[in-house]
Design an enzyme around this catalytic site. Structure first.
Site, PDB file in Angstrom:
ATOM      1  N   GLY A 124       0.756  -0.939  -0.074  1.00 17.20           N
ATOM      2  CA  GLY A 124       0.560   0.196   0.119  1.00 17.20           C
ATOM      3  C   GLY A 124       0.733   1.194  -0.129  1.00 17.20           C
ATOM      4  CB  CYS A 125       3.553   2.694   1.545  1.00 19.58           C
ATOM      5  SG  CYS A 125       2.612   2.545   3.516  1.00 19.58           S
ATOM      6  CB  THR A 126       5.095   0.273  -2.592  1.00 25.78           C
ATOM      7  OG1 THR A 126       6.271  -0.063  -1.690  1.00 25.78           O
ATOM      8  CG2 THR A 126       5.927   0.465  -3.865  1.00 25.78           C
TER       9      THR A 126
END
Length: 151
Positions: free
Chosen positions: A45-47
């Protein structure tokens, strides 16, 4: 106490992904700014979120906005993350969680996962949007829509 809509972005300092000292006074109150807190480098998700900000970074720059990502990862983790995904914006290390506390970013998933919150401030440093959602890619269009109203 958490910052609220209409508050000024609080002053802070942190290390960036190059190990340099960053002072919020260098940007806040001088240009519009998007500060986004995210849980962890190199997670799906953060990527996706970082790459979405990267892919639309020119849109942010075109309307005079700076993007800053903040997580508790180390400077070296941020350096690798930024290089791997060619991130053109600042990543700040909040390894002591002092910035999360300063902004009042809560944890999610029963307190196990650091929260994902985006703050958009106008040229005066006044917070005009606080968007709290674990849906990583929804933050970018929300921020851009609001910022385009400032132009």
């Amino acid at each position: 106490m958490a910052v609220q809509l209409g508050d000024k972005i609080p002053h802070f300092t942190a290390k960036d992904s190059n190990g340099q000292d960053f002072d919020s006074a260098s940007i806040v109150g001088k240009k519009t700014v998007v500060i986004y807190f995210y849980p962890k480098d190199n997670t799906p998700g953060c990527t996706a979120q970082a790459c979405s900000f990267r892919d639309q970074y020119e849109d942010f720059k075109d309307i005079g906005a700076e993007v800053i990502g903040i997580s508790s990862d180390s400077v070296s983790s941020h350096e690798k993350f930024a290089k791997r995904y060619k991130l053109p914006f600042l990543l700040l290390s909040d390894d002591s969680s002092k910035l999360r506390r300063l902004f009042g970013v809560k944890t999610n998933l029963f307190g196990l996962l650091p929260g994902r919150v985006t703050y958009v401030a106008d040229k005066d440093g006044i917070i005009r949007l606080i968007f709290d959602s674990m849906n990583a890619t929804s933050h970018i269009p929300k921020a851009l829509t609001l910022l385009r109203k400032f132009v």
